[in-house]
Enzyme design. Structure first.
Site, PDB file in Angstrom:
ATOM      1  N   GLY A  21      17.999  58.846 -38.809  1.00  0.00           N
ATOM      2  CA  GLY A  21      16.719  59.198 -39.781  1.00  0.00           C
ATOM      3  C   GLY A  21      16.917  60.726 -40.153  1.00  0.00           C
ATOM      4  O   GLY A  21      17.353  61.335 -39.528  1.00  0.00           O
TER       5      GLY A  21
ATOM      6  N   GLY B 136      14.422  63.742 -42.446  1.00  0.00           N
ATOM      7  CA  GLY B 136      13.388  64.004 -43.413  1.00  0.00           C
ATOM      8  C   GLY B 136      13.206  65.518 -43.739  1.00  0.00           C
ATOM      9  O   GLY B 136      14.374  66.278 -43.411  1.00  0.00           O
ATOM     10  N   GLY B 137      12.034  65.979 -44.227  1.00  0.00           N
ATOM     11  CA  GLY B 137      12.039  67.407 -44.631  1.00  0.00           C
ATOM     12  C   GLY B 137      12.252  68.439 -43.458  1.00  0.00           C
ATOM     13  O   GLY B 137      12.465  69.587 -43.446  1.00  0.00           O
TER      14      GLY B 137
ATOM     15  N   ASP C 173      -1.275  59.512 -38.401  1.00  0.00           N
ATOM     16  CA  ASP C 173      -0.221  58.854 -39.226  1.00  0.00           C
ATOM     17  C   ASP C 173       0.270  57.549 -38.788  1.00  0.00           C
ATOM     18  O   ASP C 173       1.127  57.059 -38.854  1.00  0.00           O
ATOM     19  CB  ASP C 173       0.871  59.841 -38.987  1.00  0.00           C
TER      20      ASP C 173
END
Length: 564
Positions: free
Chosen positions: A40, A42-43, A162
């Protein structure tokens, strides 16, 4: 394979390689965790499937690397705080079976890393894509499985913030696991009334999160939206009508659902917080009262130790008794996380240890017990029948060396025919913790009303109090869940092991850990009346020469359970 962790390299090296063949970057994190594959990105970071090289079976784990790609000092600082916060939250939430366990958190080569349990399974977004929309029965089961997890984290004053299909993983046995606590926050009474960071996934985040005011009910909202998405296989944005100002998710149902489930979901996703469920307990109450819901949902409580008849009392003569408590076998995480106040590198790396059942002294050895055994025939060395400075038959014996404690055990063995000895360090910590993961067996802090230590000092949110400047009668303070007393403070307790500077290469069972150096110092555990509270933690370790004695040092004995 061995994945290079250098973001500018990313070479996949051959197995068992120590340094990247392209950039020379060290491939093992903390000299034990090896990244195998990127799973994975992400930013603000990357996630790797990894293995623990210190375990013979090399079990899988997950490495999360803080690797921000965003620009701006404020953004990067906040991202770094959130990354560290995730490690803290995972550590604080303990060993709940439906929350990934934190193994380690550290900085290496200028980058932050956390290592956590690998959850083998697919997330609900992947399952939705491969298997299609969920049935009503699946949604009832989802609520039954996850609501107690939410109850657990809310009781720990944490809001996830989240919850969405991607952050719920289904194990191969069907159990659901809640992951990714990077957005989680404390929900103290003060924090709930203060505007904070705007965070959460679009479509799933509750309206109040849009202005930085997450509350417990925000997680309930997100779980409700997750459910209607799974029921319809339609994105949340399409399930809400802007023109009508209301949810229209029933229009997208492939199959009708019961009125009871619809009412529960409607109340979970109310935009107005006053009309939404305020707590998980309210949701559970409605579900348990529904005539068509699955069997009653209850929040599981931590398993309590079972005290059985194998506990016994040894008669030492003249009315002197020695109480031995049965300690059931089990597995625990030994050592302290980096986030624990006052912890040291000698208490790491944390590692899983499996302990066989044994018996342990209910109290540290008392002066009356010492005097009774000291009268017995010598085995290897003479014993001072009355070494203690602070006199009292039921106070712990002190001013005894490690060799003195071993002689006590040898004489007791000869008297009773049972295998008495000093505990291994692993047995001592397992017995002290009694299933807890906090710094002390009664919680995250300590006060002089709970143990005998130097009350001029504090730990965590604890308060100052009485400094007694001497030992106290054994059993004067609350016991742990195994029924053992005085494990925090009063006197340091000798263990059988040689001293090792950390847990690299430590046994993963109750084995006494010895070194080739026969002159190596020995272990002490538990702190004393003289020490500040940080030394009284379950994980704290201390070492001294085996022939040294002092008015801070006593001991406690163990016995094999097999003879029973």
């Amino acid at each position: 394979m061995s994945q290079c962790l250098n973001p500018d390299c990313k070479l996949v090296n051959q197995p068992n390689t120590k340094f990247c063949q392209r950039c020379g970057n060290k491939l093992l994190l903390a000299d034990r965790y090896r990244a195998v594959q990127i799973i994975g990105q992400g930013g603000f970071g990357r996630t790797f499937r990894a293995v623990d090289e210190h375990k013979p079976s090399k079990p899988p784990c997950v490495i999360k690397q803080f690797y921000p790609q965003a620009q701006g000092t404020d953004t990067l600082q906040k991202a770094a705080e959130l990354f560290e916060q995730e490690a803290v939250r995972l550590d604080e939430l303990g060993k709940h079976p439906q929350i990934p366990e934190l193994f380690a958190y550290f900085t290496q080569d200028g980058r932050q890393y956390l290592v956590q349990e690998f959850i083998d399974g697919q997330n609900l977004a992947q399952i939705l894509t491969s298997e299609g929309y969920f049935s009503e029965k699946q949604i009832w089961n989802l609520l039954k499985d996850l609501l107690p997890v939410l109850e657990f984290i809310h009781k720990g004053q944490v809001i996830h913030r989240d919850i969405k299909p991607e952050n719920i993983i289904r194990r191969s046995n069907g159990q659901l696991v809640l992951v990714d606590f990077g957005a989680a926050k404390y929900a103290t009474a003060t924090a709930l009334g203060v505007t904070g960071t705007v965070i959460g996934s679009a479509g799933y985040a509750a309206p109040e999160q849009g202005i930085g005011k997450a509350i417990y009910a925000s997680d309930i909202y997100s779980l409700g939206v997750t459910c209607i998405h799974l029921l319809t296989q339609v994105e949340p944005f399409e399930l809400y009508s802007i023109s009508e100002g209301d949810w229209v998710w029933r229009d997208y149902l492939p199959n009708p659902i019961s009125k009871e489930l619809g009412q529960v979901l409607d109340k979970m996703i109310q935009g107005a917080t006053k009309r939404r469920y305020q707590s998980v307990a309210e949701v559970l109450n409605d579900i348990n009262g529904s005539p068509i819901a699955p069997p009653k949902i209850s929040v599981p409580q931590p398993p309590q130790p079972k005290f059985i008849s194998q506990s016994f009392t040894e008669d030492l003569g003249n009315g002197v008794k020695l109480d031995m408590v049965y300690i059931p076998g089990g597995t625990f995480t030994m050592g302290a996380p980096v986030t624990e106040e006052g912890s040291r590198n000698s208490e790491r790396p944390q590692h899983s240890v499996t302990i066989k059942a044994f018996l342990m002294g209910k109290y540290p050895v008392t002066q009356a017990q010492w005097q009774a055994v000291a009268k017995l025939p010598k085995v290897n060395r003479d014993l001072n029948p009355d070494p203690s400075r602070f006199k009292g038959a039921n106070r712990p014996v002190e001013r005894v060396s490690w060799y003195d404690a071993v002689e006590f055990c040898d004489r007791l063995c000869r008297l009773t025919g049972k295998a008495y000895r000093l505990p291994s360090e692993a047995e001592w910590e397992y017995a002290c913790r009694a299933g807890t993961t906090t710094p002390f067996y009664f919680g995250r802090t300590i006060t002089p009303e709970l143990a005998n230590y130097d009350g001029n000092y504090t730990y965590g949110s604890g308060t100052k109090g009485k400094y007694r400047q001497e030992t106290t009668t054994v059993g004067s303070f609350p016991p742990n869940k195994f029924g053992l007393y005085d494990l925090h403070g009063n006197v340091w307790e000798w263990c059988a092991d040689h001293w090792h500077s950390d847990y690299q290469g430590a046994p993963n069972d109750e084995t006494i850990w010895l070194s080739s150096d026969k002159n190596s110092s020995r272990l002490l555990r538990g702190g004393s009346w003289y020490d500040d509270p940080g030394y009284c933690r379950s994980a704290c370790r201390h070492d001294l020469n085996a022939d040294y004695d002092n008015l801070y040092f006593g001991f406690r004995i163990v016995c094999s359970a097999e003879w029973t």
